[in-house]
Design an enzyme around this catalytic site. Sequence first.
Site, PDB file in Angstrom:
ATOM      1  CB  SER A  89       8.388  -6.932  22.726  1.00 45.24           C
ATOM      2  OG  SER A  89       8.732  -5.704  22.879  1.00 45.24           O
ATOM      3  CG  HIS A 150      13.129 -10.731  19.962  1.00 45.87           C
ATOM      4  ND1 HIS A 150      11.896 -10.066  20.004  1.00 45.87           N
ATOM      5  CD2 HIS A 150      13.493 -10.122  21.007  1.00 45.87           C
ATOM      6  CE1 HIS A 150      12.212  -8.309  20.356  1.00 45.87           C
ATOM      7  NE2 HIS A 150      12.996  -8.843  21.286  1.00 45.87           N
ATOM      8  CB  THR A 152       9.024  -8.973  18.044  1.00 52.47           C
ATOM      9  OG1 THR A 152       9.099  -7.631  19.104  1.00 52.47           O
ATOM     10  CG2 THR A 152       7.659  -8.022  16.740  1.00 52.47           C
ATOM     11  CG  ASP A 318      11.983  -2.688  21.881  1.00 51.40           C
ATOM     12  OD1 ASP A 318      11.420  -2.277  22.544  1.00 51.40           O
ATOM     13  OD2 ASP A 318      13.266  -3.633  21.746  1.00 51.40           O
ATOM     14  CG  ASP A 359       5.862  -3.480  19.509  1.00 51.41           C
ATOM     15  OD1 ASP A 359       5.905  -3.269  19.463  1.00 51.41           O
ATOM     16  OD2 ASP A 359       6.791  -4.417  19.886  1.00 51.41           O
TER      17      ASP A 359
END
Length: 497
Positions: A89, A150, A152, A318, A359
């Site tokens: 990611s 995170h 992302t 995810d 992603d």
Amino acid sequence: REKDPEYWRRQAQETLRNALRLQRLNQNVAKNLILFLGDGMGVSTVTAARILKGQLQHGQGEESLLEMDKFPFVALAKTYNTNAQVPDSAGTATAYLCGVKANEGTLGVSAGVTRDRCNTTKGQEVTSILRWAKDAGKAVGIVTTTRVTHATPSAAYAHSANRDWYSDGEMPPDALEGGCKDIARQLVENIPDIEVILGGGRKYMYPKNVSDVEYPHEEKHRGTRLDRRNLVQAWREAKLPGKVAEYVWHRRALLALNLSRVDFLLGESLHPRVPWHQLGALGDPWPALGCSGSCSGQLSSQGCCCLQGVVAPCGRIDHGHHEGKAKQALHEAVELDRAIGLASRLTSTQDTLSVVTADHSHVFTFGGYTPRGNPIFGLAPMQSDVDRKPFTSILYGNGPGYKIVAGERENVSAVDFAHADYQAQSAVPLRQETHGGEDVAVFARGPMAHLLHGQNYIPHAMAYAACIGSNQGHCNAAARPATPLLLPFLGLLLLLC
């Protein structure tokens, strides 16, 4: 109706008429940009989520439409990292936010950076579309169901040789000595005037061993920072005099705010891992776009998810797949779709470019010759012709659902395979299921939506549509007044789910 051939012919002709209308391309300048990112939302997840949505509405499911299905332009995007066939990611976030493919595990830097090596970072930093929008005077925001540090969301503002350097407490001595900054510090310092930040992971903002506001007696939730800094306080102090910056750590506090008196909003729950479909009962932490219904005053013109630019990541799709819990992953995808529908109702396609993508994918599938309307979490209508046991339609290529009982595959008819925590059977045993390497879908609607495809290409096309960033030679000729919005002012919103 489906038994009548005319039903399908009429449907096809209506679809054709809609497609022909797309020849009149919307080439307006995009006043607003919204990027919805379903973390791990591969094509198989999109299809299964569509069926789940329809079945939740008491239909058979297959005929249902997701909000993203209504977007007129759809393409595929490659997801590989520069050093990985199946991506992570961090490298993909760098691609779809910064427009540059990167190595696995690195954030906001070029492929010249080696993971874990701080000394390779200098001069290799790349900026994101969030920075481009802010430099153009747009209001911007990040709303995520993961930690705000995170991988992302953090590629929107951070540059790091390791996605796991959440605070300096997670960094090795050589990286600290080399002058590399942790991701939480970069959230506060790199782009200090992001109007809205909503997510989780507050422990990385506080000094080591400082008790958590919600769980003061639990050691695992205490602050982690070695530099003893309180980054929430630093975030407040970085604001211009006269500007009101509010920090909240719970959804109730968010809803209690008088948004007409707020210029900047930072919201961090402990860890927003509660399944979305339980949020209404638990009230914690906050749903993506949760403040949209009450936008007014300052934040209605500059923030509270009512922004010119927002990145919205939905990370628990995810998380559900990694744990082999398909029910949780698919409910997350349906909730992301609800947020897309809300944003669609609050904006106009004349001046708002909305993009939905993922992603990467997962090794998640469903099959088994199931009949029309088969419960998406149900059994296939057949038994294995090898071990003579039933199997669920949903399966994983690998992951924690691998189980052998008395030397044989577990008989799923003896377990509650519809339970939210059920881990679907997998072919290979792993503690955590892995990503998949296939292409992901890109859905686009609004100004210049016909230009969208690819992954690292996404932010460049969005920037072109909004006349931000480096490619603005077309802007004076293309600019023309757009239809007024339902909201007074929007910008860039990144919704990362």
